[in-house]
Design a protein around this motif. Structure first.
Motif, PDB file in Angstrom:
ATOM      1  N   HIS A 185       0.852  -1.200   0.000  1.00  0.00           N
ATOM      2  CA  HIS A 185       0.000   0.000   0.000  1.00  0.00           C
ATOM      3  C   HIS A 185       0.878   1.237   0.000  1.00  0.00           C
ATOM      4  N   GLN A 186       0.928   1.915  -1.145  1.00  0.00           N
ATOM      5  CA  GLN A 186       1.696   3.159  -1.215  1.00  0.00           C
ATOM      6  C   GLN A 186       0.809   4.321  -0.759  1.00  0.00           C
ATOM      7  N   LEU A 187       1.395   5.472  -0.526  1.00  0.00           N
ATOM      8  CA  LEU A 187       0.663   6.665  -0.070  1.00  0.00           C
ATOM      9  C   LEU A 187      -0.206   6.353   1.154  1.00  0.00           C
ATOM     10  N   THR A 188       0.305   5.483   2.018  1.00  0.00           N
ATOM     11  CA  THR A 188      -0.447   5.067   3.215  1.00  0.00           C
ATOM     12  C   THR A 188       0.421   5.353   4.434  1.00  0.00           C
ATOM     13  N   LYS A 189       0.098   6.416   5.099  1.00  0.00           N
ATOM     14  CA  LYS A 189       0.950   6.885   6.210  1.00  0.00           C
ATOM     15  C   LYS A 189       0.389   6.410   7.547  1.00  0.00           C
ATOM     16  N   VAL A 190       1.267   5.857   8.360  1.00  0.00           N
ATOM     17  CA  VAL A 190       0.860   5.444   9.704  1.00  0.00           C
ATOM     18  C   VAL A 190       0.869   6.669  10.607  1.00  0.00           C
ATOM     19  N   GLU A 191      -0.322   6.973  11.150  1.00  0.00           N
ATOM     20  CA  GLU A 191      -0.437   8.172  12.000  1.00  0.00           C
ATOM     21  C   GLU A 191      -0.378   7.836  13.475  1.00  0.00           C
ATOM     22  N   ASP A 192      -0.761   6.604  13.809  1.00  0.00           N
ATOM     23  CA  ASP A 192      -0.696   6.214  15.221  1.00  0.00           C
ATOM     24  C   ASP A 192      -0.566   4.691  15.310  1.00  0.00           C
ATOM     25  N   ILE A 193      -0.070   4.253  16.454  1.00  0.00           N
ATOM     26  CA  ILE A 193       0.070   2.810  16.699  1.00  0.00           C
ATOM     27  C   ILE A 193      -0.837   2.463  17.872  1.00  0.00           C
ATOM     28  N   LEU A 194      -1.654   1.428  17.705  1.00  0.00           N
ATOM     29  CA  LEU A 194      -2.628   1.077  18.738  1.00  0.00           C
ATOM     30  C   LEU A 194      -2.080  -0.058  19.593  1.00  0.00           C
ATOM     31  N   ILE A 195      -2.105   0.167  20.905  1.00  0.00           N
ATOM     32  CA  ILE A 195      -1.578  -0.830  21.843  1.00  0.00           C
ATOM     33  C   ILE A 195      -2.634  -1.012  22.938  1.00  0.00           C
ATOM     34  N   ASP A 196      -2.925  -2.267  23.250  1.00  0.00           N
ATOM     35  CA  ASP A 196      -3.893  -2.519  24.316  1.00  0.00           C
ATOM     36  C   ASP A 196      -3.284  -3.527  25.286  1.00  0.00           C
TER      37      ASP A 196
END
Ligand code: PYC
Length: 399
Positions: A185-196
């Motif tokens: 997936h190009q042009l797909t920016k990770v804005e946050d990482i979810l941790i539980d």
């Protein structure tokens, strides 16, 4: 003729087993080797286009003449994977094992190079010391007189070193991973990482939220930024590394040449361009601008070695980002505090040549839930346990 794309575009799924952040050679190699282990529900998320970062901004030099046992074995595995890669991925990678010189201009430098030659030999790596006359026979254009400020006193010669077409490596791994079912997936920016509850559960991207069981950060210069989203602090410091390419000239340089003292390296492509670089910018920043200072300093230093270059024309300059660690070795590691989170970074100025071994071992670590012996020395806790793997002396150019 049918227009077959090398990799496909996809909608983003809701769930993946593994998400890889970073579509450079390391991330794509990791995806490819995961698929060889039967793990194909994998997404590679790239904020720009594949190969946009360090994979497209390096000088494509391959070698395994490192200083430490850990480094030598790891980069040797990488070089051996490179040797078979064109056949394995059915892609012409223009790999040229033309030999690699590291020049020494002082007795201290020669002593360091001799240590590397001996360490290399002890581990079966082809490296040896040459004197100036032997160097001149193989590099007739080099100035070995005592005119330069730093006359050439000898060199570490490493016959299996060479160059490769770096974009082709990216494209070949991408095609191999795509064919096995991995989604790129190009042009797909990770804005946050979810941790539980201490466990990775997914990522928020500019295209929506994605759940995953395992998350790998493979983003080179942006490692601190991605780790920050997971609340992880690792000792990365980002510096730009600049390079340039000249117009094409008749082939005259048939080996890679590096001088640590002069902070320069150069090689000649099959098209005749000279690909040239020097040390990292001395202060940390994230700018990818080319500077006149780099061009002037490179020109001044390279002319001391190769006066015949006084008239060459520069075609293009660029810069990439290097995430440096205190010992100049990478971090390839699970993160104890966050189940399912892995970091692959800290490649400094060595990253491109490491791509195959980096991807191969990262894939093994993620698939088997166990750190392979080869990369155990590169776990992040070495900095807390005082087990550094000091490779600064084997940097082509360290500042
Ligand atoms: O470590 O071989 C190297 C290298 C070449 C250019 C930058 N680093």
């Amino acid at each position: 003729m049918m227009n077959t794309r090398m990799w496909k575009n996809h909608d983003l799924n809701k769930n993946y087993d593994v998400v890889i952040i970073g579509g450079g050679a390391h991330g794509l190699a990791t995806a490819y080797y995961l698929s060889k282990l039967g793990i194909t529900n994998v997404a590679v998320l790239e904020q720009k286009f594949i190969g946009y970062g360090g994979s497209g901004r390096n000088t494509a030099i391959l070698r395994s003449n490192y200083r430490t046992e850990e480094g030598i074995k790891f980069y040797d595995q990488s070089l051996k994977l490179y040797e078979n890669l064109a056949g394995e991925l059915n892609f012409n990678l223009m790999f040229s094992q033309q030999g690699h010189f590291t020049l020494g201009h002082s007795t201290a430098a020669l002593s360091g190079l001799t240590t590397r030659a001996e360490n290399n030999k002890a581990l079966g790596i082809n490296s040896y010391i040459l004197d100036p006359k032997e160097i001149k026979k193989m590099l007739p254009e080099i100035d070995i007189s005592d005119h330069p400020r730093f006359p050439v006193m000898g060199a570490l010669y490493h016959p299996p070193g060479g160059i490769i077409r770096h974009d082709a490596v990216v494209w070949a791994y991408a095609r191999g991973a795509d064919q096995a079912g991995v989604q790129i997936h190009q042009l797909t920016k990770v804005e946050d990482i979810l941790i539980d509850k201490g466990k990775v559960t997914g990522v928020v991207t500019n295209r929506g939220t994605v759940n995953c069981k395992q998350l790998i950060s493979v983003v080179a210069g942006w490692s601190s930024d991605v780790c920050h989203k997971a609340g992880v602090k690792l000792p990365f410091v980002t510096h730009p590394l600049q390079a340039l390419v000249t117009l094409s000239y008749k082939p005259w340089l048939h080996h890679v040449v590096v001088s640590g003292t002069l902070h320069i390296y150069l090689s000649q492509t099959d098209r005749g361009e000279l690909v040239c670089g020097n040390g990292i910018d001395t202060y940390p920043h994230y700018g990818m601008r080319s500077t006149l200072g780099f061009l002037e300093s490179y020109a001044a230093h390279v002319l001391e070695l190769f006066p015949i270059l006084h008239n060459v024309a520069v075609q293009r300059q660029w810069a990439g980002l290097c995430d440096m660690t205190p010992d100049y070795s990478p971090i390839i590691s699970s993160i104890d505090e966050i189940e399912g989170f892995y970091v692959n970074g800290g490649w400094g100025t060595y990253g491109f040549k490491a791509s195959p071994a980096s991807g191969y071992n990262t894939a093994q670590m993620v698939a088997n839930g166990k750190t392979p012996e080869m990369i155990n020395p590169f776990r992040y806790n070495r900095f807390m346990e005082n087990r550094l793997v000091g490779e600064k002396a084997a940097a082509s150019v360290s500042s």
